[in-house]
Design a protein around this motif. Structure first.
Motif, PDB file in Angstrom:
ATOM      1  N   LEU A 286       0.871  -1.172   0.000  1.00 33.20           N
ATOM      2  CA  LEU A 286       0.000   0.000   0.000  1.00 33.20           C
ATOM      3  C   LEU A 286       0.906   1.219   0.000  1.00 33.20           C
ATOM      4  O   LEU A 286       1.783   1.349   0.868  1.00 33.20           O
ATOM      5  CB  LEU A 286      -0.906   0.005   1.234  1.00 33.20           C
ATOM      6  CG  LEU A 286      -1.767   1.272   1.443  1.00 33.20           C
ATOM      7  CD1 LEU A 286      -2.773   1.438   0.315  1.00 33.20           C
ATOM      8  CD2 LEU A 286      -2.475   1.225   2.794  1.00 33.20           C
ATOM      9  N   LEU A 287       0.717   2.109  -0.964  1.00 36.77           N
ATOM     10  CA  LEU A 287       1.569   3.287  -1.101  1.00 36.77           C
ATOM     11  C   LEU A 287       0.811   4.541  -0.692  1.00 36.77           C
ATOM     12  O   LEU A 287      -0.320   4.773  -1.134  1.00 36.77           O
ATOM     13  CB  LEU A 287       2.041   3.429  -2.555  1.00 36.77           C
ATOM     14  CG  LEU A 287       2.820   4.710  -2.897  1.00 36.77           C
ATOM     15  CD1 LEU A 287       4.190   4.718  -2.196  1.00 36.77           C
ATOM     16  CD2 LEU A 287       2.986   4.864  -4.401  1.00 36.77           C
ATOM     17  N   PHE A 288       1.447   5.383   0.143  1.00 32.39           N
ATOM     18  CA  PHE A 288       0.890   6.685   0.512  1.00 32.39           C
ATOM     19  C   PHE A 288       1.542   7.747  -0.365  1.00 32.39           C
ATOM     20  O   PHE A 288       2.766   7.940  -0.324  1.00 32.39           O
ATOM     21  CB  PHE A 288       1.130   6.977   1.992  1.00 32.39           C
ATOM     22  CG  PHE A 288       0.394   6.036   2.907  1.00 32.39           C
ATOM     23  CD1 PHE A 288      -0.935   6.260   3.216  1.00 32.39           C
ATOM     24  CD2 PHE A 288       1.019   4.919   3.430  1.00 32.39           C
ATOM     25  CE1 PHE A 288      -1.628   5.386   4.041  1.00 32.39           C
ATOM     26  CE2 PHE A 288       0.346   4.038   4.263  1.00 32.39           C
ATOM     27  CZ  PHE A 288      -0.987   4.276   4.560  1.00 32.39           C
ATOM     28  N   CYS A 289       0.728   8.422  -1.163  1.00 33.03           N
ATOM     29  CA  CYS A 289       1.221   9.472  -2.060  1.00 33.03           C
ATOM     30  C   CYS A 289       1.037  10.805  -1.347  1.00 33.03           C
ATOM     31  O   CYS A 289      -0.011  11.441  -1.448  1.00 33.03           O
ATOM     32  CB  CYS A 289       0.454   9.450  -3.373  1.00 33.03           C
ATOM     33  SG  CYS A 289       0.394   7.826  -4.155  1.00 33.03           S
ATOM     34  N   LYS A 290       2.039  11.208  -0.604  1.00 37.95           N
ATOM     35  CA  LYS A 290       1.907  12.415   0.214  1.00 37.95           C
ATOM     36  C   LYS A 290       3.006  13.416  -0.125  1.00 37.95           C
ATOM     37  O   LYS A 290       3.963  13.095  -0.830  1.00 37.95           O
ATOM     38  CB  LYS A 290       1.974  12.054   1.703  1.00 37.95           C
ATOM     39  CG  LYS A 290       3.335  11.591   2.167  1.00 37.95           C
ATOM     40  CD  LYS A 290       3.334  11.306   3.652  1.00 37.95           C
ATOM     41  CE  LYS A 290       4.755  11.186   4.191  1.00 37.95           C
ATOM     42  NZ  LYS A 290       5.509  12.454   4.163  1.00 37.95           N
ATOM     43  N   GLY A 291       2.864  14.611   0.399  1.00 37.16           N
ATOM     44  CA  GLY A 291       3.890  15.632   0.196  1.00 37.16           C
ATOM     45  C   GLY A 291       3.994  16.038  -1.262  1.00 37.16           C
ATOM     46  O   GLY A 291       2.998  16.248  -1.953  1.00 37.16           O
ATOM     47  N   ARG A 292       5.229  16.105  -1.760  1.00 36.37           N
ATOM     48  CA  ARG A 292       5.459  16.552  -3.141  1.00 36.37           C
ATOM     49  C   ARG A 292       5.467  15.354  -4.101  1.00 36.37           C
ATOM     50  O   ARG A 292       6.353  15.213  -4.935  1.00 36.37           O
ATOM     51  CB  ARG A 292       6.792  17.302  -3.215  1.00 36.37           C
ATOM     52  CG  ARG A 292       6.850  18.534  -2.315  1.00 36.37           C
ATOM     53  CD  ARG A 292       8.237  19.130  -2.281  1.00 36.37           C
ATOM     54  NE  ARG A 292       8.338  20.209  -1.307  1.00 36.37           N
ATOM     55  CZ  ARG A 292       9.468  20.827  -0.990  1.00 36.37           C
ATOM     56  NH1 ARG A 292      10.606  20.442  -1.566  1.00 36.37           N
ATOM     57  NH2 ARG A 292       9.493  21.803  -0.101  1.00 36.37           N
ATOM     58  N   PHE A 293       4.463  14.536  -3.986  1.00 39.41           N
ATOM     59  CA  PHE A 293       4.394  13.330  -4.817  1.00 39.41           C
ATOM     60  C   PHE A 293       4.087  13.697  -6.266  1.00 39.41           C
ATOM     61  O   PHE A 293       3.240  14.541  -6.548  1.00 39.41           O
ATOM     62  CB  PHE A 293       3.315  12.388  -4.275  1.00 39.41           C
ATOM     63  CG  PHE A 293       3.304  11.049  -4.929  1.00 39.41           C
ATOM     64  CD1 PHE A 293       4.120  10.029  -4.482  1.00 39.41           C
ATOM     65  CD2 PHE A 293       2.479  10.807  -6.031  1.00 39.41           C
ATOM     66  CE1 PHE A 293       4.116   8.784  -5.100  1.00 39.41           C
ATOM     67  CE2 PHE A 293       2.468   9.575  -6.650  1.00 39.41           C
ATOM     68  CZ  PHE A 293       3.291   8.560  -6.188  1.00 39.41           C
ATOM     69  N   LYS A 294       4.798  13.035  -7.170  1.00 43.78           N
ATOM     70  CA  LYS A 294       4.586  13.244  -8.601  1.00 43.78           C
ATOM     71  C   LYS A 294       4.066  11.954  -9.227  1.00 43.78           C
ATOM     72  O   LYS A 294       4.531  10.866  -8.893  1.00 43.78           O
ATOM     73  CB  LYS A 294       5.905  13.649  -9.277  1.00 43.78           C
ATOM     74  CG  LYS A 294       6.492  14.945  -8.757  1.00 43.78           C
ATOM     75  CD  LYS A 294       7.828  15.248  -9.439  1.00 43.78           C
ATOM     76  CE  LYS A 294       8.445  16.529  -8.896  1.00 43.78           C
ATOM     77  NZ  LYS A 294       9.760  16.811  -9.534  1.00 43.78           N
ATOM     78  N   PRO A 295       3.123  12.047 -10.159  1.00 44.12           N
ATOM     79  CA  PRO A 295       2.564  10.828 -10.767  1.00 44.12           C
ATOM     80  C   PRO A 295       3.608   9.982 -11.487  1.00 44.12           C
ATOM     81  O   PRO A 295       3.440   8.769 -11.612  1.00 44.12           O
ATOM     82  CB  PRO A 295       1.504  11.370 -11.732  1.00 44.12           C
ATOM     83  CG  PRO A 295       1.798  12.819 -11.901  1.00 44.12           C
ATOM     84  CD  PRO A 295       2.451  13.263 -10.641  1.00 44.12           C
ATOM     85  N   GLU A 296       4.712  10.608 -11.926  1.00 44.91           N
ATOM     86  CA  GLU A 296       5.773   9.845 -12.589  1.00 44.91           C
ATOM     87  C   GLU A 296       6.377   8.781 -11.670  1.00 44.91           C
ATOM     88  O   GLU A 296       6.976   7.802 -12.142  1.00 44.91           O
ATOM     89  CB  GLU A 296       6.892  10.783 -13.060  1.00 44.91           C
ATOM     90  CG  GLU A 296       6.437  11.910 -13.969  1.00 44.91           C
ATOM     91  CD  GLU A 296       6.067  13.166 -13.200  1.00 44.91           C
ATOM     92  OE1 GLU A 296       6.971  13.971 -12.869  1.00 44.91           O
ATOM     93  OE2 GLU A 296       4.853  13.334 -12.934  1.00 44.91           O
ATOM     94  N   TYR A 297       6.228   8.983 -10.360  1.00 46.19           N
ATOM     95  CA  TYR A 297       6.769   8.013  -9.412  1.00 46.19           C
ATOM     96  C   TYR A 297       6.070   6.652  -9.531  1.00 46.19           C
ATOM     97  O   TYR A 297       6.570   5.646  -9.025  1.00 46.19           O
ATOM     98  CB  TYR A 297       6.634   8.515  -7.975  1.00 46.19           C
ATOM     99  CG  TYR A 297       7.403   9.783  -7.663  1.00 46.19           C
ATOM    100  CD1 TYR A 297       8.466  10.207  -8.454  1.00 46.19           C
ATOM    101  CD2 TYR A 297       7.060  10.569  -6.554  1.00 46.19           C
ATOM    102  CE1 TYR A 297       9.160  11.379  -8.161  1.00 46.19           C
ATOM    103  CE2 TYR A 297       7.755  11.730  -6.252  1.00 46.19           C
ATOM    104  CZ  TYR A 297       8.801  12.135  -7.062  1.00 46.19           C
ATOM    105  OH  TYR A 297       9.494  13.279  -6.755  1.00 46.19           O
ATOM    106  N   LEU A 298       4.912   6.636 -10.208  1.00 55.18           N
ATOM    107  CA  LEU A 298       4.154   5.393 -10.339  1.00 55.18           C
ATOM    108  C   LEU A 298       4.476   4.644 -11.634  1.00 55.18           C
ATOM    109  O   LEU A 298       3.811   3.660 -11.968  1.00 55.18           O
ATOM    110  CB  LEU A 298       2.653   5.700 -10.300  1.00 55.18           C
ATOM    111  CG  LEU A 298       2.109   6.225  -8.959  1.00 55.18           C
ATOM    112  CD1 LEU A 298       0.684   6.745  -9.135  1.00 55.18           C
ATOM    113  CD2 LEU A 298       2.156   5.142  -7.903  1.00 55.18           C
TER     114      LEU A 298
END
Length: 507
Positions: free
Chosen positions: A56-68
């Protein structure tokens, strides 16, 4: 450790954080409609580089969609975010109003609420948090047979005896609950943790109720565009601990103590006060002799016992009184053997003294107006009659707390003889720009102030020049303590350490 997509969605729904659940086939708000999603998450992370099968990944802070980009290949099971990323991953998404709050609640659930198996003490304040935490940890260890865990800005201890260097004053919630689970599984009964203003600002302790909390003091700090825009915001974040504790220990002389007490009264939180030589406080530390080597702990005029500290400085007496009050607040009677546990406490990088002939060097984490002033006060109280020649070696952090740059100079410039400005954790800012800004705040024409960018060279210069002068020499090296790295451009660059440099030069 059991958490599924449905149970996670249910928790978020019950706490009014869930906006919708987005799966391959539908959007829904009803956790019951995904009842077939009963596979347990194998792991939880807030770092996309750490995704493994079933995470389970938490996309928080300065998360960018490219990280996925490679998330599906790595086995991402689901994600929690404040926006829909379904065009970047086939994994279902729990869309929430606040990702960091969601992470704290789900982390507690995933690790099966370890805080309920521990007596948890939180300590906040502008200065003294670490020392108070270590002193309380020593007493609770003595009372329980080493069954006390510790989260501090210097070290974390999860088994009562082993200390590992920490990265943050208060860990991210996911890390905090994981560490709590490890501590509970290790048989710990108590946890003492420092609670920073950022811990409440970014929800690292969201949903956590303390059994007891200490509010030591407050003065301006961490004021910057990326931390707290104003002192009011900084103080407000600190004050959140009052609403999330069963009992409060408060510094009697704390600025705005009346407002903190109002906060406690409105939230039905009992308050115990502490002070040094103070009238009207519940717990007081009273100096027992003129050499400042021993003090007496009093409770409502009744002597609890006497204590001496390996940590020098009268301000540490206040920290000891706070630690005593916190220990009592969680139901541990404070006896002389318990008080004796404080006498051997040493904290790497905190008031570490080194001597060579008539020269004294102190390495300390002082990094703002209050702590720099307190350190110089200590020199004046102990050695003022000898009129020591004082050199201060310091820098200031980059990308945050810009107010410190002026405040450190203001605290020192009329009380030291030499000021050497140097490298600290400048992050992405130019170290030269920070040092020049600090030099620009110097208004005392009699002060020998200069910049030596290389921190090792700055300390070596301070020691060499002190040796060339007559009379007592005091060298204060502040800001880094015993840290073995300097943060530059978001990386930890290896560094010998202030304490080791002084030790080497004095050998």
């Amino acid at each position: 450790m059991s958490l599924t997509l449905q149970t996670a969605a249910t928790i978020l729904y019950e706490h009014h954080l869930l906006r919708e659940i987005i799966t391959r086939d539908s959007w829904t708000l009803n956790p019951a409609s995904i009842a077939n999603c009963d596979e347990e998450f194998s792991d939880m992370t807030y770092n996309s580089l750490q995704i493994t099968q079933g995470s389970l990944l938490f996309c928080k802070g300065r998360f960018k969609p490219e990280y996925l980009a490679h998330a599906d290949e790595l086995g991402l099971a689901a994600y929690v975010a404040t926006e829909d990323f379904s065009q970047y991953t086939a994994a279902p998404g729990l869309i929430v109003t606040n990702a960091s709050q969601a992470m704290s609640l789900l982390s507690a659930a995933y690790y099966e609420y370890p805080q309920d198996e521990l007596t948890v003490i939180g300590i906040t304040g502008t200065k003294g948090k670490t020392t108070t935490a270590y002193l309380a940890h020593a007493m609770l260890n003595a009372a329980s047979g080493n069954k006390a865990a510790l989260f501090s800005s210097v070290d974390n201890c999860l088994d009562g005896v082993t200390y590992d260097e920490s990265d943050l004053t208060t860990p991210e919630s996911l890390d905090a609950f994981r560490m709590m689970r490890e501590a509970a599984d290790n048989g710990m009964q108590y946890l003492i943790m420092e609670v920073s203003s950022q811990a409440y600002k970014v929800n690292r302790v969201y949903g956590l109720q303390f059994d007891a909390a200490g509010f030591l003091n407050i003065s301006p700090d961490h004021i910057s565009p990326i931390e707290h825009p104003t002192f009011e915001d900084y103080f407000y974040c600190k004050r959140q601990i009052v609403q999330h504790t069963n009992t409060l220990v408060l510094g009697k002389d704390c600025a705005h103590a009346d407002l903190i007490e109002q906060d406690a009264q409105l939230n039905h939180v009992p308050v115990t006060t502490f002070a040094v030589d103070g009238d009207g406080a519940d717990i007081t530390a009273v100096c027992a002799n003129d050499t400042h080597t021993e003090f007496t702990l009093m409770q409502h005029g009744v002597t609890l016992g006497t204590c001496s500290l390996a940590l020098d400085g009268d301000f540490n007496y206040a920290n000891a009184a706070a630690a005593v009050a916190l220990t009592q607040a969680v139901g541990v009677p404070v006896t002389q053997p318990i008080l004796d546990a404080m006498s051997t406490v040493r904290i790497a990088g905190r008031m570490e003294e080194f001597r060579s002939g008539d020269m004294l060097a102190i390495v300390d984490y002082a990094h703002n107006f209050a702590s720099t002033s307190a350190l110089i006060d200590f020199i004046d109280q102990r050695y003022g009659e000898r009129h020591p020649n004082i050199t201060l070696v310091t820098g200031s952090a980059g990308n945050k707390a810009v107010d410190r740059r002026k405040e450190i100079v203001e605290a020192a410039q009329n009380r030291v003889d030499h000021l050497i400005l140097t490298y600290e954790d400048t992050d992405t800012e130019s170290v030269e720009d920070i040092c020049r800004a600090m030099l620009g705040f110097v208004t005392n024409p009699q002060l020998d102030a200069r910049i030596i960018l290389d921190r090792t060279q700055a300390i070596e210069t301070a020691v060499r020049e002190a040796r060339e002068r007559d009379g007592m020499q005091v060298i204060l090296v502040i800001g880094k303590g015993n840290e073995r790295w300097i943060k530059a451009h978001n990386k930890h660059v290896p560094y010998e350490g202030d304490d080791r440099i002084i030790e080497r030069l004095f050998a």
